[in-house]
Design an enzyme around this catalytic site. Sequence first.
Site, PDB file in Angstrom:
ATOM      1  N   HIS A  77      26.380   5.804 -48.111  1.00  0.00           N
ATOM      2  CA  HIS A  77      26.915   4.750 -47.255  1.00  0.00           C
ATOM      3  C   HIS A  77      27.979   3.950 -48.012  1.00  0.00           C
ATOM      4  O   HIS A  77      27.828   2.744 -48.224  1.00  0.00           O
ATOM      5  CB  HIS A  77      25.833   3.802 -46.759  1.00  0.00           C
ATOM      6  CG  HIS A  77      24.862   4.422 -45.817  1.00  0.00           C
ATOM      7  ND1 HIS A  77      24.171   3.689 -44.885  1.00  0.00           N
ATOM      8  CD2 HIS A  77      24.474   5.704 -45.643  1.00  0.00           C
ATOM      9  CE1 HIS A  77      23.381   4.493 -44.205  1.00  0.00           C
ATOM     10  NE2 HIS A  77      23.544   5.738 -44.639  1.00  0.00           N
ATOM     11  N   HIS A  96      24.898  10.695 -44.557  1.00  0.00           N
ATOM     12  CA  HIS A  96      25.486  10.103 -43.356  1.00  0.00           C
ATOM     13  C   HIS A  96      24.397   9.757 -42.328  1.00  0.00           C
ATOM     14  O   HIS A  96      23.549  10.613 -42.032  1.00  0.00           O
ATOM     15  CB  HIS A  96      26.486  11.115 -42.772  1.00  0.00           C
ATOM     16  CG  HIS A  96      27.002  10.735 -41.426  1.00  0.00           C
ATOM     17  ND1 HIS A  96      27.729   9.590 -41.207  1.00  0.00           N
ATOM     18  CD2 HIS A  96      26.898  11.356 -40.220  1.00  0.00           C
ATOM     19  CE1 HIS A  96      28.047   9.517 -39.927  1.00  0.00           C
ATOM     20  NE2 HIS A  96      27.548  10.566 -39.300  1.00  0.00           N
ATOM     21  N   GLY A 105      31.347   9.678 -37.541  1.00  0.00           N
ATOM     22  CA  GLY A 105      32.120   8.436 -37.632  1.00  0.00           C
ATOM     23  C   GLY A 105      31.248   7.196 -37.589  1.00  0.00           C
ATOM     24  O   GLY A 105      30.136   7.179 -38.116  1.00  0.00           O
ATOM     25  N   PRO A 108      26.700   5.954 -35.544  1.00  0.00           N
ATOM     26  CA  PRO A 108      26.298   7.053 -34.646  1.00  0.00           C
ATOM     27  C   PRO A 108      25.230   6.682 -33.612  1.00  0.00           C
ATOM     28  O   PRO A 108      25.309   7.103 -32.453  1.00  0.00           O
ATOM     29  CB  PRO A 108      25.769   8.121 -35.608  1.00  0.00           C
ATOM     30  CG  PRO A 108      26.481   7.851 -36.889  1.00  0.00           C
ATOM     31  CD  PRO A 108      26.659   6.362 -36.954  1.00  0.00           C
TER      32      PRO A 108
HETATM   33  O1  0FX Z   1      25.114   1.096 -44.717  1.00  0.00           O
HETATM   34  P1  0FX Z   1      25.704   0.921 -43.385  1.00  0.00           P
HETATM   35  O2  0FX Z   1      25.117   1.776 -42.324  1.00  0.00           O
HETATM   36  O3  0FX Z   1      27.271   1.186 -43.413  1.00  0.00           O
HETATM   37  C1  0FX Z   1      27.930   1.711 -44.550  1.00  0.00           C
HETATM   38  C2  0FX Z   1      29.361   1.224 -44.506  1.00  0.00           C
HETATM   39  O4  0FX Z   1      29.369  -0.201 -44.404  1.00  0.00           O
HETATM   40  C3  0FX Z   1      30.098   1.851 -43.325  1.00  0.00           C
HETATM   41  O5  0FX Z   1      31.475   1.482 -43.418  1.00  0.00           O
HETATM   42  C4  0FX Z   1      29.963   3.374 -43.406  1.00  0.00           C
HETATM   43  N1  0FX Z   1      30.643   3.967 -42.268  1.00  0.00           N
HETATM   44  C5  0FX Z   1      28.480   3.747 -43.421  1.00  0.00           C
HETATM   45  C6  0FX Z   1      28.250   5.231 -43.543  1.00  0.00           C
HETATM   46  O6  0FX Z   1      27.839   3.123 -44.533  1.00  0.00           O
HETATM   47  O7  0FX Z   1      25.572  -0.637 -43.059  1.00  0.00           O
HETATM   48  P2  0FX Z   1      26.335  -1.579 -42.045  1.00  0.00           P
HETATM   49  O8  0FX Z   1      25.691  -2.898 -42.170  1.00  0.00           O
HETATM   50  O9  0FX Z   1      27.813  -1.514 -42.199  1.00  0.00           O
HETATM   51  O10 0FX Z   1      25.967  -0.986 -40.619  1.00  0.00           O
HETATM   52  C7  0FX Z   1      24.625  -0.738 -40.251  1.00  0.00           C
HETATM   53  C8  0FX Z   1      24.471  -0.824 -38.764  1.00  0.00           C
HETATM   54  O11 0FX Z   1      24.656  -2.172 -38.368  1.00  0.00           O
HETATM   55  C9  0FX Z   1      25.472  -0.036 -37.948  1.00  0.00           C
HETATM   56  O12 0FX Z   1      25.044   1.302 -37.718  1.00  0.00           O
HETATM   57  C10 0FX Z   1      25.516  -0.808 -36.650  1.00  0.00           C
HETATM   58  C11 0FX Z   1      25.189  -2.227 -37.076  1.00  0.00           C
HETATM   59  N2  0FX Z   1      26.384  -3.088 -37.058  1.00  0.00           N
HETATM   60  C12 0FX Z   1      27.172  -3.202 -38.153  1.00  0.00           C
HETATM   61  C13 0FX Z   1      28.288  -4.016 -38.109  1.00  0.00           C
HETATM   62  C14 0FX Z   1      29.177  -4.162 -39.341  1.00  0.00           C
HETATM   63  C15 0FX Z   1      26.686  -3.750 -35.886  1.00  0.00           C
HETATM   64  O13 0FX Z   1      25.937  -3.604 -34.877  1.00  0.00           O
HETATM   65  N3  0FX Z   1      27.795  -4.543 -35.840  1.00  0.00           N
HETATM   66  C16 0FX Z   1      28.614  -4.701 -36.897  1.00  0.00           C
HETATM   67  O14 0FX Z   1      29.619  -5.455 -36.811  1.00  0.00           O
END
Ligand code: 0FX
Length: 245
Positions: A77, A96, A105, A108
């Site tokens: 991640h 992923h 992307g 998911p």
């Molecule tokens: O660890 P991760 O799932 O994301 C990381 C990277 O930040 C991301 O850029 C990359 N594509 C991914 C493989 O690894 O954590 P996160 O906090 O960025 O996102 C987790 C979940 O939180 C996401 O699936 C949906 C949710 N989310 C995240 C953000 C930033 C939301 O619902 N709204 C948001 O604005």
Amino acid sequence: MMNVLIVSDNKPLVSFIQNLVASNNTDFQGVTIDYCYSAINKKPESLISLGLTSVNIKSETSVADIIKRYSLVISAHCKQIFPAKLVNSVRCINIHPGLNPHNRGWFPQVFSIINRKPVGCTIHLMNEDIDDGFILFQKAVPVFEWDTSLDVYERVQRAEMELLERHLVDLVLGNYQEKVPYEKGNYNGISDFKALCRLDLDHVGSLREHIDLLRALSHGQFKNAYFKTTENKKVFLSLNLEKEI
Ligand code: 0FX
């Protein structure tokens, strides 16, 4: 002697990996693992507390240095997309949170709740395309009618940890079969997610479709779905679902 670099912006995942390595240290004899977070991470404090240092995977000098020093780079991640030069020069593996080739992307599970394509986690070799490349290990997870994005995401993250527990040593040693994805699948970018968040109050559809959209955008404290007031102010909303026991 083998040098591995793990780049992660996800505290639970990287701390799980560190504990896994520490409790199976005989399996990792002769392997040195360095841990980094990506330079674009705006809140790296919790990762620094785990001993991670910053790397800018987009910088040409960092890439040249990584190519020289490491024979395997794992993205657990990572916020930055690995450049072509890196993935074409060193074995790069991506962990992923999606079931390739479906909804590759961004986020998911959000798209899977809406389009009903399968979701889970995939560990794959990286190529120049995003979340593409030969599949090494995968695990599907179910999506229930009462799940929000957060519920599915937590299930996916548990599945990622299960796969890592079983296969981290295999990944490091190259003990796996490479499976070609049976189709290219579909890809969603951040603009697709942002478009979902902008609710059209005049949209006509079934209540099921609307509940699916709102629960797909409900993820803990994140302010995702919104509509605009007559004064052009955003009103954020999320859904709370509770299944009777
Ligand atoms: O660890 P991760 O799932 O994301 C990381 C990277 O930040 C991301 O850029 C990359 N594509 C991914 C493989 O690894 O954590 P996160 O906090 O960025 O996102 C987790 C979940 O939180 C996401 O699936 C949906 C949710 N989310 C995240 C953000 C930033 C939301 O619902 N709204 C948001 O604005």
